[in-house]
Design a protein around this motif. Structure first.
Motif, PDB file in Angstrom:
ATOM      1  N   ARG A 106       0.809  -1.217   0.000  1.00 23.01           N
ATOM      2  CA  ARG A 106       0.000   0.000   0.000  1.00 23.01           C
ATOM      3  C   ARG A 106       0.850   1.277   0.000  1.00 23.01           C
ATOM      4  NH1 ARG A 106      -4.574  -1.323   4.638  1.00 23.01           N
ATOM      5  NH2 ARG A 106      -6.033  -2.487   3.316  1.00 23.01           N
ATOM      6  N   LYS A 107       2.088   1.175   0.384  1.00 20.97           N
ATOM      7  CA  LYS A 107       2.938   2.358   0.583  1.00 20.97           C
ATOM      8  C   LYS A 107       2.871   3.356  -0.561  1.00 20.97           C
ATOM      9  CE  LYS A 107       7.674   3.704   1.770  1.00 20.97           C
ATOM     10  NZ  LYS A 107       9.034   3.189   2.102  1.00 20.97           N
ATOM     11  N   PRO A 108       2.996   2.936  -1.836  1.00 24.79           N
ATOM     12  CA  PRO A 108       2.984   3.920  -2.923  1.00 24.79           C
ATOM     13  C   PRO A 108       1.595   4.451  -3.285  1.00 24.79           C
ATOM     14  CG  PRO A 108       3.234   1.709  -3.819  1.00 24.79           C
ATOM     15  CD  PRO A 108       3.277   1.567  -2.330  1.00 24.79           C
ATOM     16  N   LEU A 109       0.550   3.902  -2.682  1.00 18.04           N
ATOM     17  CA  LEU A 109      -0.804   4.270  -3.058  1.00 18.04           C
ATOM     18  C   LEU A 109      -1.316   5.520  -2.342  1.00 18.04           C
ATOM     19  CD1 LEU A 109      -2.467   0.721  -3.051  1.00 18.04           C
ATOM     20  CD2 LEU A 109      -1.408   1.951  -4.976  1.00 18.04           C
ATOM     21  N   PHE A 110      -0.723   5.853  -1.193  1.00 19.89           N
ATOM     22  CA  PHE A 110      -1.192   6.953  -0.365  1.00 19.89           C
ATOM     23  C   PHE A 110      -0.002   7.771   0.146  1.00 19.89           C
ATOM     24  CE2 PHE A 110      -4.193   3.408   0.269  1.00 19.89           C
ATOM     25  CZ  PHE A 110      -5.409   4.009   0.009  1.00 19.89           C
ATOM     26  N   LYS A 111      -0.332   8.890   0.806  1.00 17.92           N
ATOM     27  CA  LYS A 111       0.612   9.571   1.677  1.00 17.92           C
ATOM     28  C   LYS A 111       0.198   9.241   3.108  1.00 17.92           C
ATOM     29  CE  LYS A 111       1.839  13.267  -1.527  1.00 17.92           C
ATOM     30  NZ  LYS A 111       1.888  14.736  -1.784  1.00 17.92           N
ATOM     31  N   TRP A 112       1.173   9.095   4.008  1.00 15.29           N
ATOM     32  CA  TRP A 112       0.910   8.470   5.302  1.00 15.29           C
ATOM     33  C   TRP A 112       1.253   9.380   6.470  1.00 15.29           C
ATOM     34  CZ3 TRP A 112      -1.309   3.628   5.148  1.00 15.29           C
ATOM     35  CH2 TRP A 112      -1.253   2.966   3.913  1.00 15.29           C
ATOM     36  N   VAL A 113       0.420   9.302   7.523  1.00 15.40           N
ATOM     37  CA  VAL A 113       0.692   9.974   8.794  1.00 15.40           C
ATOM     38  C   VAL A 113       0.516   8.935   9.897  1.00 15.40           C
ATOM     39  CG1 VAL A 113      -0.041  11.761  10.414  1.00 15.40           C
ATOM     40  CG2 VAL A 113      -0.087  12.221   7.943  1.00 15.40           C
ATOM     41  N   GLY A 114       1.551   8.756  10.701  1.00 15.53           N
ATOM     42  CA  GLY A 114       1.439   7.753  11.764  1.00 15.53           C
ATOM     43  C   GLY A 114       2.778   7.350  12.325  1.00 15.53           C
ATOM     44  N   PRO A 115       2.780   6.238  13.061  1.00 11.02           N
ATOM     45  CA  PRO A 115       1.623   5.366  13.325  1.00 11.02           C
ATOM     46  C   PRO A 115       0.696   5.931  14.392  1.00 11.02           C
ATOM     47  CG  PRO A 115       3.569   4.505  14.434  1.00 11.02           C
ATOM     48  CD  PRO A 115       4.031   5.690  13.635  1.00 11.02           C
ATOM     49  N   LEU A 116      -0.584   5.619  14.252  1.00  6.61           N
ATOM     50  CA  LEU A 116      -1.572   5.989  15.252  1.00  6.61           C
ATOM     51  C   LEU A 116      -1.639   4.943  16.357  1.00  6.61           C
ATOM     52  CD1 LEU A 116      -4.535   6.982  12.858  1.00  6.61           C
ATOM     53  CD2 LEU A 116      -2.795   8.504  13.816  1.00  6.61           C
ATOM     54  N   ALA A 117      -1.513   3.668  15.990  1.00  6.39           N
ATOM     55  CA  ALA A 117      -1.627   2.571  16.954  1.00  6.39           C
ATOM     56  C   ALA A 117      -1.004   1.313  16.356  1.00  6.39           C
ATOM     57  CB  ALA A 117      -3.093   2.320  17.302  1.00  6.39           C
ATOM     58  N   LYS A 118      -0.902   0.286  17.174  1.00  3.22           N
ATOM     59  CA  LYS A 118      -0.348  -0.995  16.727  1.00  3.22           C
ATOM     60  C   LYS A 118      -1.356  -2.108  16.973  1.00  3.22           C
ATOM     61  CE  LYS A 118       4.455   0.358  17.529  1.00  3.22           C
ATOM     62  NZ  LYS A 118       5.746   0.003  18.182  1.00  3.22           N
ATOM     63  N   SER A 119      -1.251  -3.149  16.168  1.00  7.16           N
ATOM     64  CA  SER A 119      -2.143  -4.298  16.325  1.00  7.16           C
ATOM     65  C   SER A 119      -1.432  -5.552  15.835  1.00  7.16           C
ATOM     66  CB  SER A 119      -3.444  -4.083  15.535  1.00  7.16           C
ATOM     67  OG  SER A 119      -3.147  -3.966  14.151  1.00  7.16           O
ATOM     68  N   GLU A 120      -2.092  -6.704  15.999  1.00  4.08           N
ATOM     69  CA  GLU A 120      -1.544  -7.982  15.522  1.00  4.08           C
ATOM     70  C   GLU A 120      -2.553  -8.655  14.601  1.00  4.08           C
ATOM     71  OE1 GLU A 120       1.510 -10.158  18.404  1.00  4.08           O
ATOM     72  OE2 GLU A 120      -0.484 -10.004  19.282  1.00  4.08           O
TER      73      GLU A 120
END
Length: 251
Positions: A106-120
């Motif tokens: 997904r990296k090239p599909l959007f511009k990113w702000v974060g991380p907001l949280a972590k999950s598994e």
């Protein structure tokens, strides 16, 4: 004449640089979309549509504060299904989507702000199940339910598995309990939360296969200035302990 030419070129460079960093218009807003993905973002009344203060959760509260600190306007809506709002954010300038799992695909599909949280990412079995798997390859012989266009489902498909995708992740609880699927590929703690909402407790995590980070994903045409201001605001909030405080309010 050479001196005048240099002056013109210099002024031109200044103009271009100034335009590139021009301030946002006063009416600039980001159209923020989210979904029911508790405890990170959810409608207060548990319905599939909500606006503004009708939405809460770890990420929702954090994103509001990020935009407030950054001085950037926004509208916030919770909609359904994920597949639709994911595609809207891909296609429409000034749109943003959370909580979005960051992946290399997904990296090239959007511009990113974060991380907001972590999950598994996990495979869950119903209470009392005797299923045991050591890897995703082991799990391939079972019917696995997942959430359409979710990062977990996309990951399984990239590994050659063929999950049975639902438009609502909650639907997988009933499918699991009725035997329509053997395992549920979902996110922890989201899966356990959704199961409790459907009246099911004692879900068994049979495999943990990835740790993920949740971000705000912005349409690729979003001005870099917006991304930078939002990221700076998030970094400041994290340094102040605000992110940990919000998380502890929900977990």
């Amino acid at each position: 004449m050479l001196k005048n030419l240099r002056k013109v070129l210099f002024l031109g460079v200044l103009f271009v640089a100034g335009a590139a960093r021009a301030e946002l218009s006063e009416d600039y807003k980001v159209v923020l979309l989210t979904e029911n993905f508790p405890p990170f973002n959810m409608a207060i009344d548990d319905k599939n549509f909500a606006r503004d203060e009708g939405i809460d959760g770890i990420s929702a509260d954090l994103v509001r504060e990020i935009f407030k600190r950054a001085g950037i306007g926004y509208t916030l809506s919770l909609r359904f299904p994920w597949d639709r709002i994911y595609r809207l954010t891909l296609d429409k300038p000034s749109y943003g989507l959370f909580s979005t799992t960051f992946t290399e695909e997904r990296k090239p599909l959007f511009k990113w702000v974060g991380p907001l949280a972590k999950s598994e990412w996990v495979l869950m079995a119903p209470p009392g199940s005797t299923i045991k798997v050591a890897s995703l390859a082991d799990a391939a012989k079972y019917n696995i339910g997942a959430y359409k266009n979710d990062a977990v489902s996309q990951h399984l498909e990239s590994k050659g598995l063929k999950p049975l995708n639902s438009l609502r992740d909650q639907e997988n609880v009933a499918k699991l309990m009725s035997g329509k699927i053997d395992l549920w590929a979902t996110t922890d703690p989201v899966g356990r939360y959704l199961a409790r909402q459907e009246g099911v407790s004692g879900m068994q995590i049979v495999l943990r296969f990835n740790a993920a980070e949740l971000y705000l994903a912005l349409n690729k045409d979003t001005p870099d200035e917006v991304v930078e201001r939002l990221q700076k605001a998030l970094d400041t909030l994290r340094a102040e302990g605000y992110v940990e405080q919000i998380t502890n309010n929900y977990l």
